[in-house]
Design an enzyme around this catalytic site. Structure first.
Site, PDB file in Angstrom:
ATOM      1  N   HIS A 276       0.807  -1.221   0.000  1.00 23.96           N
ATOM      2  CA  HIS A 276       0.000   0.000   0.000  1.00 23.96           C
ATOM      3  C   HIS A 276       0.842   1.274   0.000  1.00 23.96           C
ATOM      4  O   HIS A 276       0.326   2.343  -0.306  1.00 23.96           O
ATOM      5  CB  HIS A 276      -0.931   0.019   1.213  1.00 23.96           C
ATOM      6  CG  HIS A 276      -2.085  -0.926   1.080  1.00 23.96           C
ATOM      7  ND1 HIS A 276      -3.155  -0.699   0.251  1.00 23.96           N
ATOM      8  CD2 HIS A 276      -2.329  -2.122   1.671  1.00 23.96           C
ATOM      9  CE1 HIS A 276      -4.014  -1.699   0.328  1.00 23.96           C
ATOM     10  NE2 HIS A 276      -3.527  -2.586   1.178  1.00 23.96           N
TER      11      HIS A 276
ATOM     12  N   GLU B 155      -7.098 -13.337   1.616  1.00 24.84           N
ATOM     13  CA  GLU B 155      -7.931 -12.142   1.748  1.00 24.84           C
ATOM     14  C   GLU B 155      -8.887 -11.993   0.563  1.00 24.84           C
ATOM     15  O   GLU B 155      -9.348 -10.898   0.271  1.00 24.84           O
ATOM     16  CB  GLU B 155      -7.056 -10.893   1.916  1.00 24.84           C
ATOM     17  CG  GLU B 155      -6.024 -10.691   0.825  1.00 24.84           C
ATOM     18  CD  GLU B 155      -5.141  -9.478   1.074  1.00 24.84           C
ATOM     19  OE1 GLU B 155      -5.455  -8.678   1.971  1.00 24.84           O
ATOM     20  OE2 GLU B 155      -4.146  -9.320   0.350  1.00 24.84           O
TER      21      GLU B 155
ATOM     22  N   ASP C 296     -10.301  -7.039   3.409  1.00 23.90           N
ATOM     23  CA  ASP C 296     -10.430  -7.369   1.990  1.00 23.90           C
ATOM     24  C   ASP C 296     -11.234  -8.646   1.781  1.00 23.90           C
ATOM     25  O   ASP C 296     -11.981  -8.762   0.802  1.00 23.90           O
ATOM     26  CB  ASP C 296      -9.049  -7.522   1.359  1.00 23.90           C
ATOM     27  CG  ASP C 296      -8.386  -6.174   1.096  1.00 23.90           C
ATOM     28  OD1 ASP C 296      -9.064  -5.287   0.553  1.00 23.90           O
ATOM     29  OD2 ASP C 296      -7.213  -6.017   1.440  1.00 23.90           O
TER      30      ASP C 296
END
Length: 260
Positions: A47, A152, A178
């Site tokens: 991220h 996820e 997620d």
């Protein structure tokens, strides 16, 4: 002696780790190590887009203060897997793995012959900057590199038994946010279907003797996961630490802030 993720998992106890991303810096790694209580840090390249020099510095700080470290990768390809290992991280964690085939490919990218086809270099930290003979380097790298995959996405849950059976895979890491989104239940971590997915991962991990981990929402959620056999809790992220610290200081100085 440097503490590694593999050596920690071999202790068969609950591990406590935290994440550094937006505020990833060697001094913060040292603060976490000196605070005590944590076993490792994971560095969020996915991220945040951490650079290799940032990973090198954070991994070096972790080694210096008795913490293990691993890197959550960004979009995963061969080079993305290899570089954090050469930078000195104990291992890697791939996000958004959706199949056993992807997980197997990840392992092959991270391991040298005979398990995989990782690119031969040896001039990074893991090869002691070119001073380890090839045989010693490849043997140590294959034995010591930690490999985790994130469960996820609902597709990964549907293949989790096959994923857990892959040799040399060290950890299944559930990402509830997620995962809930992929199941059409965004944010509903306590939905019965979500718990069924967590329990399925736990069963698969247990059946193949692979530890599993999770980033829990709160202490009650963490306790339920530990009761299901969770071996590692990711407790906090750097930005959350900073926000909690700001709120605590404002509370300590009530009346000196307009909103307090």
């Amino acid at each position: 002696m440097h503490i590694t993720m593999k050596s920690l998992l071999a202790q068969n106890r609950l591990l406590r780790v935290c994440a550094l991303g937006q505020l990833c810096a060697p001094k913060l790694v040292e603060i976490i190590g000196q605070h005590g209580g944590f076993d490792a840090v994971w560095l969020d390249q996915e991220h945040v887009g951490l650079t290799i020099p940032q990973i090198e510095d954070a991994s070096r700080a972790a080694r210096g203060c008795g913490l293990a470290s691993f890197v959550r990768l960004n979009a995963t390809d061969y080079a993305t897997v290899m570089r954090p290992l050469e930078a000195g991280a104990d291992g890697i964690m791939a996000a958004m793995v959706r199949s056993a085939a992807q997980a197997e490919e990840l392992v092959r990218w991270a391991k040298f012959h005979p398990r995989g086809q990782r690119g031969v270099n040896g001039t990074g930290m893991d090869g002691r900057y070119g001073t380890l003979p090839w045989g010693e380097y490849s043997t140590k790298a294959n034995a010591g590199s930690f490999i985790a995959v994130q469960i996820e996405h609902v597709d990964a849950v549907e293949e989790v038994e096959r994923i857990a059976a892959i040799p040399d895979l060290d950890l299944l890491f559930i990402g509830p946010a997620d995962l809930s989104q992929s199941m059409g239940l965004p944010g509903q971590w306590d939905h019965p279907r979500m718990w069924q997915a967590v329990e399925r991962v736990a069963r698969a991990a247990g059946a193949h003797n692979v530890p599993w981990a999770i980033l829990p929402r709160d202490a009650a959620y963490a306790r339920r996961c530990v009761d299901l056999g969770c071996r590692m809790l990711s407790l906090g992220i750097d930005v959350w630490f900073f926000q909690k610290g700001l709120h605590a200081f404002v509370a300590d100085f009530v009346g000196f802030f307009p909103s307090a």
